[in-house]
Design an enzyme around this catalytic site. Structure first.
Site, PDB file in Angstrom:
ATOM      1  N   ARG A  73       0.842  -1.203   0.000  1.00  0.00           N
ATOM      2  CA  ARG A  73       0.000   0.000   0.000  1.00  0.00           C
ATOM      3  C   ARG A  73       0.875   1.250   0.000  1.00  0.00           C
ATOM      4  O   ARG A  73       0.458   2.318  -0.427  1.00  0.00           O
ATOM      5  CB  ARG A  73      -0.984  -0.020   1.175  1.00  0.00           C
ATOM      6  CG  ARG A  73      -1.768   1.272   1.338  1.00  0.00           C
ATOM      7  CD  ARG A  73      -3.155   1.129   1.989  1.00  0.00           C
ATOM      8  NE  ARG A  73      -3.212   0.261   3.139  1.00  0.00           N
ATOM      9  CZ  ARG A  73      -2.703   0.535   4.341  1.00  0.00           C
ATOM     10  NH1 ARG A  73      -2.076   1.687   4.554  1.00  0.00           N
ATOM     11  NH2 ARG A  73      -2.823  -0.329   5.324  1.00  0.00           N
TER      12      ARG A  73
ATOM     13  N   TYR B 165     -13.754  18.646 -16.093  1.00  0.00           N
ATOM     14  CA  TYR B 165     -14.163  17.240 -16.041  1.00  0.00           C
ATOM     15  C   TYR B 165     -15.286  17.114 -15.010  1.00  0.00           C
ATOM     16  O   TYR B 165     -15.125  17.376 -13.828  1.00  0.00           O
ATOM     17  CB  TYR B 165     -12.978  16.348 -15.681  1.00  0.00           C
ATOM     18  CG  TYR B 165     -13.346  14.887 -15.669  1.00  0.00           C
ATOM     19  CD1 TYR B 165     -13.645  14.213 -16.847  1.00  0.00           C
ATOM     20  CD2 TYR B 165     -13.431  14.196 -14.479  1.00  0.00           C
ATOM     21  CE1 TYR B 165     -14.010  12.893 -16.837  1.00  0.00           C
ATOM     22  CE2 TYR B 165     -13.796  12.857 -14.458  1.00  0.00           C
ATOM     23  CZ  TYR B 165     -14.078  12.222 -15.641  1.00  0.00           C
ATOM     24  OH  TYR B 165     -14.450  10.906 -15.632  1.00  0.00           O
TER      25      TYR B 165
ATOM     26  N   ASP C 237      -4.679  19.422 -14.536  1.00  0.00           N
ATOM     27  CA  ASP C 237      -5.175  18.176 -15.126  1.00  0.00           C
ATOM     28  C   ASP C 237      -4.792  18.235 -16.603  1.00  0.00           C
ATOM     29  O   ASP C 237      -5.391  18.959 -17.391  1.00  0.00           O
ATOM     30  CB  ASP C 237      -6.700  18.070 -14.941  1.00  0.00           C
ATOM     31  CG  ASP C 237      -7.272  16.772 -15.522  1.00  0.00           C
ATOM     32  OD1 ASP C 237      -6.597  16.141 -16.362  1.00  0.00           O
ATOM     33  OD2 ASP C 237      -8.409  16.415 -15.149  1.00  0.00           O
TER      34      ASP C 237
ATOM     35  N   LYS D  52      -6.717   7.256 -19.934  1.00  0.00           N
ATOM     36  CA  LYS D  52      -6.949   7.834 -21.250  1.00  0.00           C
ATOM     37  C   LYS D  52      -5.711   7.654 -22.130  1.00  0.00           C
ATOM     38  O   LYS D  52      -5.332   6.545 -22.425  1.00  0.00           O
ATOM     39  CB  LYS D  52      -7.366   9.301 -21.089  1.00  0.00           C
ATOM     40  CG  LYS D  52      -8.448   9.524 -20.011  1.00  0.00           C
ATOM     41  CD  LYS D  52      -9.771   8.880 -20.332  1.00  0.00           C
ATOM     42  CE  LYS D  52     -10.747   8.873 -19.164  1.00  0.00           C
ATOM     43  NZ  LYS D  52     -11.009  10.150 -18.537  1.00  0.00           N
TER      44      LYS D  52
HETATM   45  C1  LIG Z   1     -11.356  10.599 -17.280  1.00  0.00           C
HETATM   46  C2  LIG Z   1     -10.865  11.881 -16.721  1.00  0.00           C
HETATM   47  C3  LIG Z   1     -10.673  12.050 -15.338  1.00  0.00           C
HETATM   48  C4  LIG Z   1     -10.994  10.951 -14.358  1.00  0.00           C
HETATM   49  O1  LIG Z   1     -10.165   9.844 -14.535  1.00  0.00           O
HETATM   50  P1  LIG Z   1     -10.631   8.318 -14.224  1.00  0.00           P
HETATM   51  O2  LIG Z   1      -9.425   7.543 -14.615  1.00  0.00           O
HETATM   52  O3  LIG Z   1     -11.855   8.037 -15.042  1.00  0.00           O
HETATM   53  O4  LIG Z   1     -10.923   8.247 -12.764  1.00  0.00           O
HETATM   54  C5  LIG Z   1     -10.212  13.260 -14.898  1.00  0.00           C
HETATM   55  N1  LIG Z   1      -9.940  14.276 -15.747  1.00  0.00           N
HETATM   56  C6  LIG Z   1     -10.098  14.158 -17.076  1.00  0.00           C
HETATM   57  C7  LIG Z   1      -9.792  15.299 -17.963  1.00  0.00           C
HETATM   58  C8  LIG Z   1     -10.579  12.957 -17.601  1.00  0.00           C
HETATM   59  O5  LIG Z   1     -10.767  12.848 -18.932  1.00  0.00           O
END
Ligand SMILES: *Cc1c(COP(=O)(O)O)cnc(C)c1O
Length: 391
Positions: free
Chosen positions: A55, A107, A184, A209
């Site tokens: 962990r 998001y 992000d 992604k």
């Molecule tokens: C998909 C996404 C998230 C969240 O990520 P997960 O892996 O689905 O938890 C956050 N920010 C953006 C821009 C995203 O496309």
């Protein structure tokens, strides 16, 4: 295990070779997977390997974190069980009474989480237009604001925030406590922009992604500029105690996906640019939202901040509102009707349907995640769907 800082080499080379990784014991080119959750303590009561329990840390994800830190020009990285887990860990490192600035359009799942979190955690939050540096500057509360959260390009309208301008403003208005800037950068990827080089403190990715790129791993990552920063150490503690780590198996699969990151992102960017230009001239398309188009509101900032392309994400607004948009999605064949983005296969989504009633996203908007298929075939499929929906 050896992993080299391959200074001077391109991102493409560094990520393809996982920084030149060789397993010392076997001379294997691919890192081994260590499933063990626990490690033997030495007879003298020490843990000489430095590993205690998975962990906290695991040698499988350490390798992947090393690659991520390197390609984002960072000092340290942490993998998480999802992008959301990575993002919420940053906010959970805040203290009650702290204040945060976040984008008005961002998001959606994180925005919803933030609204609840701000109430239960006692953190103040202002959602502002982060494309407008004056709006960010005006929202900073002296001594209270601790974090500016940016998303660029931001879902699903692809607004661009000027990272360097936000960093300058944060530094100007920082008092006894610094104002950190976190980005992000899921949609930009380190191929197109590297926020830490622009002065940001933390970069966040939904590694689900583009980093993984194959729609088969849920993962998240944070990368920092300063691994001894006390805010970063608090985030590390949130992960260690909360346990939102990625499994060793998923880490290995993520690294496999990451090796082709540059090829996939380049192809998606080229195709997205082509589609954006073509769709601008297509009947019944009212507007194309894509940072690479000169007509796009934030194009100048995108040009300054992104290199080698403007991303694989675009949105179109269509004549006939929600009904027509949903019908177009229904009539595509190559484009798959699914949420998520950044995979090798192209996806189409009517965002307002998934975001619900209080969404700031227009009803006539379709979000397109451009994969790596043939761009002409992608265009033909969309155009036939648009024509059929309007005939
Ligand atoms: C998909 C996404 C998230 C969240 O990520 P997960 O892996 O689905 O938890 C956050 N920010 C953006 C821009 C995203 O496309």
């Amino acid at each position: 295990m050896t992993q080299h800082k391959q200074a001077g080499l391109s991102i493409q080379t560094r990520v393809a070779q996982a920084l030149g990784f060789i397993d010392e014991q076997t001379k294997g080119l691919v890192p081994p997977i260590y499933p063990s959750t626990t490690y033997l303590r030495d007879a003298d009561n020490h843990y000489r390997s430095g590993l205690i329990y998975s962990r906290d840390d695991n040698p499988t994800y350490r390798v992947v974190e090393g690659v991520l830190a390197d390609i984002e020009s960072g000092a340290d990285a942490m993998l998480f069980g999802s992008g959301m887990a990575a993002a919420v860990s940053v906010f959970q490192a805040l203290r009650p009474g702290d204040h945060v600035i976040a984008p008005k359009v961002m998001y959606w799942a994180l925005r919803n989480w933030l609204i609840d979190f701000s109430k239960t955690w006692g953190v103040g939050i202002d959602f502002v237009n982060t494309s407008d540096i004056d709006a960010i500057a005006a929202a900073i509360q002296p001594a209270k604001t601790k974090l500016i959260w940016l998303e660029t390009p931001a879902n699903p309208m692809w607004h661009i925030a000027d990272i360097r301008a936000a960093v300058d403003e944060a530094q100007k208005q920082s008092q006894a406590h610094p104002i950190r800037v976190a980005v992000d950068s899921t949609v930009a990827t380190p191929v197109l922009s590297r926020p830490l080089e622009l002065g940001a403190d933390i970069v966040m990715h939904s590694a689900t992604k583009y980093l993984n790129g194959h729609s088969d791993v849920i993962a998240g990552a944070l990368i920092c500029a300063d691994k001894d920063d006390e805010f970063w150490l608090r985030i590390r503690k949130v992960r260690r105690q909360g346990g939102a780590v990625l499994s060793p198996q998923d880490s290995a699969q993520l690294l496999r996906g990451m090796r082709t990151l540059v090829l996939r992102v380049r192809t998606s960017c080229e195709s997205a640019m082509f589609l954006a230009e073509q769709l601008q001239q297509t009947d019944d398309v009212v507007e194309v939202l894509y940072p690479g188009l000169p007509s796009f509101a934030d194009h100048a900032t995108a040009l300054k901040q992104m290199e080698g392309g403007f991303g694989g994400m675009l949105s179109i607004r269509v004549r006939g509102g929600a009904k027509a948009a949903i019908e177009i999605a229904a009539r595509t064949q190559l484009w798959k009707r699914a949420t998520s983005l950044g995979g090798v296969e192209s996806l189409i989504e009517h965002r307002a349907s998934i975001e619900g009633e209080d969404t700031p996203v227009p009803n006539d908007l379709l979000r397109l995640s451009v994969g790596i298929e043939d761009a002409q075939e992608l265009l033909a499929d969309l155009v036939q769907a648009i024509q059929a929906a309007h005939s």
